[in-house]
Motif scaffolding. Structure first.
Motif, PDB file in Angstrom:
ATOM      1  N   MET A 228      67.725   5.153  -9.451  1.00 28.58           N
ATOM      2  CA  MET A 228      66.456   5.863  -9.243  1.00 28.58           C
ATOM      3  C   MET A 228      65.281   4.900  -9.371  1.00 28.58           C
ATOM      4  SD  MET A 228      66.131   9.517 -11.062  1.00 28.58           S
ATOM      5  CE  MET A 228      67.354   9.406 -12.306  1.00 28.58           C
ATOM      6  N   THR A 229      65.351   4.036 -10.384  1.00 29.85           N
ATOM      7  CA  THR A 229      64.252   3.103 -10.625  1.00 29.85           C
ATOM      8  C   THR A 229      64.132   2.097  -9.496  1.00 29.85           C
ATOM      9  OG1 THR A 229      64.581   3.399 -12.963  1.00 29.85           O
ATOM     10  CG2 THR A 229      63.326   1.465 -12.304  1.00 29.85           C
TER      11      THR A 229
ATOM     12  N   ALA B 168      60.246   8.604  -7.018  1.00 32.27           N
ATOM     13  CA  ALA B 168      60.467   8.571  -5.566  1.00 32.27           C
ATOM     14  C   ALA B 168      61.596   9.506  -5.139  1.00 32.27           C
ATOM     15  CB  ALA B 168      60.790   7.136  -5.117  1.00 32.27           C
TER      16      ALA B 168
ATOM     17  N   LEU C 274      69.104   3.406 -13.210  1.00 38.56           N
ATOM     18  CA  LEU C 274      68.705   2.149 -12.565  1.00 38.56           C
ATOM     19  C   LEU C 274      68.564   2.340 -11.049  1.00 38.56           C
ATOM     20  CD1 LEU C 274      68.096  -0.832 -13.140  1.00 38.56           C
ATOM     21  CD2 LEU C 274      70.473  -1.337 -12.594  1.00 38.56           C
TER      22      LEU C 274
ATOM     23  N   PHE D   8      58.287   4.442 -19.327  1.00 47.99           N
ATOM     24  CA  PHE D   8      58.571   4.393 -17.891  1.00 47.99           C
ATOM     25  C   PHE D   8      59.381   5.635 -17.552  1.00 47.99           C
ATOM     26  CE2 PHE D   8      61.544   3.464 -14.425  1.00 47.99           C
ATOM     27  CZ  PHE D   8      60.628   3.213 -13.414  1.00 47.99           C
TER      28      PHE D   8
ATOM     29  N   PHE E   6      70.118   6.711  -1.824  1.00 47.33           N
ATOM     30  CA  PHE E   6      70.437   6.569  -3.242  1.00 47.33           C
ATOM     31  C   PHE E   6      71.930   6.293  -3.268  1.00 47.33           C
ATOM     32  CE2 PHE E   6      72.346   8.428  -6.991  1.00 47.33           C
ATOM     33  CZ  PHE E   6      71.469   8.193  -8.032  1.00 47.33           C
TER      34      PHE E   6
ATOM     35  N   ARG F  53      59.371   1.897  -3.513  1.00 48.70           N
ATOM     36  CA  ARG F  53      58.156   2.667  -3.201  1.00 48.70           C
ATOM     37  C   ARG F  53      56.906   1.948  -3.706  1.00 48.70           C
ATOM     38  NH1 ARG F  53      57.961   7.289   0.060  1.00 48.70           N
ATOM     39  NH2 ARG F  53      59.787   8.582  -0.307  1.00 48.70           N
ATOM     40  N   HIS F  54      57.015   1.430  -4.920  1.00 48.84           N
ATOM     41  CA  HIS F  54      55.890   0.749  -5.555  1.00 48.84           C
ATOM     42  C   HIS F  54      55.402  -0.411  -4.687  1.00 48.84           C
ATOM     43  CE1 HIS F  54      53.459  -0.828  -8.862  1.00 48.84           C
ATOM     44  NE2 HIS F  54      53.997  -2.010  -8.633  1.00 48.84           N
TER      45      HIS F  54
ATOM     46  N   MET G  70      59.065  -3.795 -15.144  1.00 48.83           N
ATOM     47  CA  MET G  70      58.601  -5.178 -15.340  1.00 48.83           C
ATOM     48  C   MET G  70      57.216  -5.233 -15.998  1.00 48.83           C
ATOM     49  SD  MET G  70      61.231  -5.317 -13.361  1.00 48.83           S
ATOM     50  CE  MET G  70      60.611  -4.342 -12.002  1.00 48.83           C
TER      51      MET G  70
ATOM     52  N   PRO H 256      62.743   4.024   0.500  1.00 55.16           N
ATOM     53  CA  PRO H 256      64.195   3.892   0.328  1.00 55.16           C
ATOM     54  C   PRO H 256      64.957   4.710   1.369  1.00 55.16           C
ATOM     55  CG  PRO H 256      63.179   5.008  -1.578  1.00 55.16           C
ATOM     56  CD  PRO H 256      62.078   4.626  -0.650  1.00 55.16           C
TER      57      PRO H 256
ATOM     58  N   LEU I 192      68.365   9.238   2.512  1.00 51.04           N
ATOM     59  CA  LEU I 192      66.918   9.473   2.453  1.00 51.04           C
ATOM     60  C   LEU I 192      66.298   8.998   3.766  1.00 51.04           C
ATOM     61  CD1 LEU I 192      66.538   8.159  -1.189  1.00 51.04           C
ATOM     62  CD2 LEU I 192      66.502  10.547  -0.493  1.00 51.04           C
TER      63      LEU I 192
ATOM     64  N   MET J 106      64.276  -7.413 -10.581  1.00 46.08           N
ATOM     65  CA  MET J 106      64.451  -6.374  -9.566  1.00 46.08           C
ATOM     66  C   MET J 106      63.180  -6.165  -8.756  1.00 46.08           C
ATOM     67  SD  MET J 106      64.464  -2.799 -11.684  1.00 46.08           S
ATOM     68  CE  MET J 106      64.214  -1.776 -10.244  1.00 46.08           C
ATOM     69  N   SER J 107      62.034  -6.410  -9.381  1.00 40.18           N
ATOM     70  CA  SER J 107      60.780  -6.208  -8.664  1.00 40.18           C
ATOM     71  C   SER J 107      60.706  -7.190  -7.496  1.00 40.18           C
ATOM     72  CB  SER J 107      59.599  -6.403  -9.615  1.00 40.18           C
ATOM     73  OG  SER J 107      58.394  -6.105  -8.951  1.00 40.18           O
TER      74      SER J 107
ATOM     75  N   SER K  23      72.184   1.723 -17.979  1.00 41.90           N
ATOM     76  CA  SER K  23      71.853   0.568 -17.140  1.00 41.90           C
ATOM     77  C   SER K  23      70.347   0.324 -17.126  1.00 41.90           C
ATOM     78  CB  SER K  23      72.374   0.780 -15.721  1.00 41.90           C
ATOM     79  OG  SER K  23      71.873   1.984 -15.175  1.00 41.90           O
ATOM     80  N   LEU K  24      69.569   1.394 -16.984  1.00 39.98           N
ATOM     81  CA  LEU K  24      68.124   1.234 -16.941  1.00 39.98           C
ATOM     82  C   LEU K  24      67.572   0.831 -18.312  1.00 39.98           C
ATOM     83  CD1 LEU K  24      65.454   1.449 -15.497  1.00 39.98           C
ATOM     84  CD2 LEU K  24      65.497   3.916 -15.846  1.00 39.98           C
TER      85      LEU K  24
ATOM     86  N   ALA L 241      61.715   7.274 -14.658  1.00 39.20           N
ATOM     87  CA  ALA L 241      62.432   6.998 -13.412  1.00 39.20           C
ATOM     88  C   ALA L 241      62.493   8.245 -12.546  1.00 39.20           C
ATOM     89  CB  ALA L 241      63.852   6.524 -13.726  1.00 39.20           C
ATOM     90  N   GLY L 242      62.484   8.035 -11.234  1.00 35.18           N
ATOM     91  CA  GLY L 242      62.715   9.145 -10.312  1.00 35.18           C
ATOM     92  C   GLY L 242      61.474   9.654  -9.620  1.00 35.18           C
TER      93      GLY L 242
ATOM     94  N   MET M  50      64.761   2.710  -6.413  1.00 38.86           N
ATOM     95  CA  MET M  50      64.027   3.455  -5.380  1.00 38.86           C
ATOM     96  C   MET M  50      62.535   3.487  -5.697  1.00 38.86           C
ATOM     97  SD  MET M  50      66.666   6.660  -5.017  1.00 38.86           S
ATOM     98  CE  MET M  50      65.304   7.728  -4.570  1.00 38.86           C
ATOM     99  N   ASP M  51      62.223   3.736  -6.965  1.00 34.60           N
ATOM    100  CA  ASP M  51      60.808   3.804  -7.380  1.00 34.60           C
ATOM    101  C   ASP M  51      60.100   2.471  -7.109  1.00 34.60           C
ATOM    102  OD1 ASP M  51      61.316   6.337  -8.342  1.00 34.60           O
ATOM    103  OD2 ASP M  51      61.559   5.699 -10.424  1.00 34.60           O
ATOM    104  N   VAL M  52      60.797   1.375  -7.419  1.00 34.08           N
ATOM    105  CA  VAL M  52      60.157   0.055  -7.275  1.00 34.08           C
ATOM    106  C   VAL M  52      60.023  -0.312  -5.790  1.00 34.08           C
ATOM    107  CG1 VAL M  52      60.308  -2.394  -7.899  1.00 34.08           C
ATOM    108  CG2 VAL M  52      60.851  -0.651  -9.590  1.00 34.08           C
TER     109      VAL M  52
END
Lengths: 291, 383
Positions: free
Chosen positions: B264-265, A240, B262, A235, B280, B271-272, A280, B277, B249, B366-367, A159-160, A237-238, B267-269
């Motif tokens: 995890m990402t 966070a 996706l 990139f 999960f 945070r960004h 992005m 978050p 969380l 997503m961003s 998916s990612l 992932a993870g 969650m990362d975004v």
């Protein structure tokens, strides 16, 4: 190896619901599926191709044999199916199955190494070579995501990885090959293996790697990236994710200071790889690096 | 899945590795009874907290006792103690074993060699990390071809020059048996620390750490009952029941996405963009039809102030996932500010469905969806 449109492919588990659905999609797209395997339906025909009792039988029975086998097989049957494909002499085995016991996976790996078979996965969504073929369950036919081009993508996650391809295409680039390597802790084709394959693939002029926390594959890939001429971005992932928790993928777990985001980002940065804060950001970075 | 010492040691014993005699108790009187029987021949007993974590000794969870009364006292002190994040509910009472040396032995799954690896060190009785600091070269290892199992001659050769003073063959025997226990039980880790040298001669396993590969649980149903399931929050337990990968969380931005990477990402975004978050939650892969269950799980957490739903369809069809969420939406009628990003397999149908049933459009990427959710959570917090 990058699977190409001229590779002959069989599907083990072709008669199941998912096997049937995705085999039809793959054929429509251009994947050269020449046969399937189901021990209970040997000798029949399914979606226009012959069904064999085993991969070994398929290799003997098909004119010109086959190169690649894709496994649509449940976890507890995957080891036997993979060993069958390896014994048959498959060049590559794409293992989509998630939750195969790790000791079974290690057994497959040992057998594959001895016979020189490349295992891709387990727990991968497969791969796409846009304009040629795809293997597994990827939305290759969506040309907003898999427009042919010159950027190679490596991802543990389907998916990612798909999202990364989308962002690359939205930025005006195209994809040379998407290599889904799988989310398990022990996999046949590592990040570094995939990176070497894309480096050697003539259609690829830049590489985007989508890593994940856990393990040390990104660190190993960084060693190769340091001496590669093609520009590269990554990139991971993870960042966070809390330590000590498996984040969905069995391999995505931080233990102590091992497998952390920082360890991976530092190793890749030191090798000259551009680190992306979000998926992005890939467009601007590629524009800058590919000039 | 982790197994506590008392559940791991019988597996070593079954493979032929000596372990001390003992039994478990969940209250002090029970511990006293066991101690009384074990002390009939004199000596001492050791009372050990049973929790799936290391450093039990340092935390005061392992104590010696010379009488049944004393065992009752130390068991009472240990039961109810907190070690790491675990409360002690069970003790193992064993015959104390006088020893002269402590070794480390283990078999692990090794991602580098893609096979099993036998580990041995003469620095036992301490953390592996501590031992590595003391002498980085003390750990010896042997990669094994899982199809054949270890060759005893190779195991014996691995121990050459380790300073075992004539115990090489005994240690090699234990390592062969330890490998058997690892292989028979689908371990990802089967560890003895310490493997002790008895004053009277011979080797004995004074502890056992066993972690079973979760993917192999279906073929060890009986044994799995003796394991210690991960500690879950109420919502996590509910998620597990629904067969969804849900981790609670500390934040206030809810996350639903498909696929581990996706999610995890996402969650990362979050945070960004300066948000935190709140969970999960992955509904991809085989669980992509569970949109309804997923939404109710997120809504059950009162801390959640906004939600980002991020689908990028490959195997998982975005229209099926979206329909599941929308069905739950009709039922639960949430007021939670929710932001969508939808791409990939089935996206045309999914976007049309969103428009028709919710009257909303997904955000362009997503961003943007994550940023909108972060902002909404902040606004809700300020209100």
């Amino acid at each position: 190896m990058i699977i190409r449109g001229n590779h002959k492919v069989i599907v083990q588990g072709i008669t199941g619901k998912q096997g049937t659905f995705w085999s039809e999609r793959m054929m429509e797209y251009g994947t050269k599926i020449v046969g399937g395997v189901n021990p209970k339906k040997a000798g029949t025909e399914h979606i226009g191709v012959p069904v064999f009792g085993s991969a070994v039988d398929a290799m003997k029975g098909l004119d010109g044999g086959f190169d690649v086998s894709i496994l649509f097989i449940p976890p507890m049957g995957a080891k036997a199916a993979a060993l069958d494909a390896i014994e048959a002499g498959a060049k590559a085995v794409v293992c989509l199955t998630e939750h195969i016991p790790v000791q079974d996976v290690m057994y497959m790996m040992a057998a594959a190494k001895e016979r020189g078979t490349q295992i891709i996965g387990p727990n991968t969504a497969g791969g796409v070579t846009p304009g040629e073929c795809f293997t597994g369950f990827m939305p290759a036919f969506n040309d907003k995501i898999f427009r042919p081009g010159n950027v190679g993508i490596i991802s543990r996650s389907g998916s990612l990885g798909t999202l990364m391809c989308l962002n690359v295409v939205q930025a005006g680039f195209g994809i040379s090959a998407f290599v889904g390597i799988g989310g398990d802790p022990i996999i046949g084709t590592t990040t570094r293996d995939a990176l070497e394959a894309l480096d050697a693939f003539e259609k690829t002029e830049a590489v985007v790697m989508v890593g994940e926390i856990g393990g040390a594959m990104e660190e190993h890939a960084a060693e190769y990236a340091a001496k590669m001429n093609k520009p590269m971005a990554a990139f991971i992932a993870g960042g966070a994710a809390p330590p000590g928790k498996k984040m969905g993928h069995a391999g995505a777990i931080v233990m102590g200071d091992k497998g952390t985001y920082k360890s991976k980002a530092d190793a890749l940065s030191a090798a000259g790889v551009a680190i992306l804060d979000t998926p992005m950001d890939v467009g601007p970075v590629l524009k800058e690096r590919m000039g | 899945m982790n197994f506590e010492e008392h559940a791991g040691k019988p597996l070593l014993k079954a493979a032929g590795i000596p372990v001390p005699e003992g039994a478990t108790a969940t209250d002090a009187d029970g511990a006293a009874d066991i101690a009384g029987k074990l002390l009939a021949d004199g000596g001492k007993v050791v009372v050990k907290a049973q929790v799936p974590t290391g450093k039990r000794g340092k935390a005061g969870g392992i104590k010696l006792a010379g009488s049944a009364d004393e065992a009752k006292g130390v068991a009472a002190a240990i039961l109810g103690m907190t070690i790491g994040e675990h409360t002690v509910g069970k003790v193992l009472v064993e015959q104390a074993t006088p020893f002269t040396r402590e070794f480390y032995a283990a078999v692990i799954n090794d991602p580098e060699t893609k096979g099993p690896k036998i580990l041995f060190s003469t620095l036992g009785g301490m953390d592996v990390e501590e031992a590595a600091e003391q002498d980085p070269n003390a750990m010896r290892s042997l990669a094994v071809d899982i199809r054949k199992g270890p060759d005893r001659a190779d195991v014996r050769a691995m121990l050459d020059g380790a300073g075992l003073d004539g115990l090489e063959d005994d240690v090699a025997d234990v390592l062969m048996k330890l490998y058997d226990a690892y292989a028979a039980n689908d371990a990802e880790l089967m560890e003895i620390n310490p493997l002790a040298v008895l004053e009277a001669g011979g080797l004995i396993a004074l502890d056992c750490k066993f972690t079973m590969d979760d993917s192999a649980l279906p073929r060890h149903e009986e044994l799995a009952k003796t394991g210690t399931p991960d500690k879950l929050t109420g919502l996590e337990a509910k998620g597990k029941e629904l067969d969804l990968k849900y981790i609670e969380l500390e934040g206030d931005v809810g996350v639903i996405a498909n696929g581990a990477g996706l999610t995890m990402t996402t969650m990362d975004v979050v945070r960004h963009h300066g948000g935190v978050p709140g969970n999960f939650l992955e509904i991809g892969g085989e669980s992509y039809t569970k949109g309804t269950e997923a939404l109710s799980l997120v809504l059950d957490n009162p801390k959640i102030k906004s939600l980002v739903i991020n689908f990028c369809g490959a195997f998982a069809r975005t229209d099926v996932m979206t329909e599941g969420i929308l069905n739950a939406w009709d039922e639960l009628k949430p007021t939670l500010p929710t932001f969508w990003s939808v791409h990939g397999t089935g996206d045309v149908e999914a976007v049309a469905m969103l428009k028709e049933r919710l009257g909303v459009d997904p955000l362009p990427d997503m961003s943007a969806a994550c940023k909108a959710a972060v902002d909404a959570a902040k606004n809700a917090g300020d209100a």
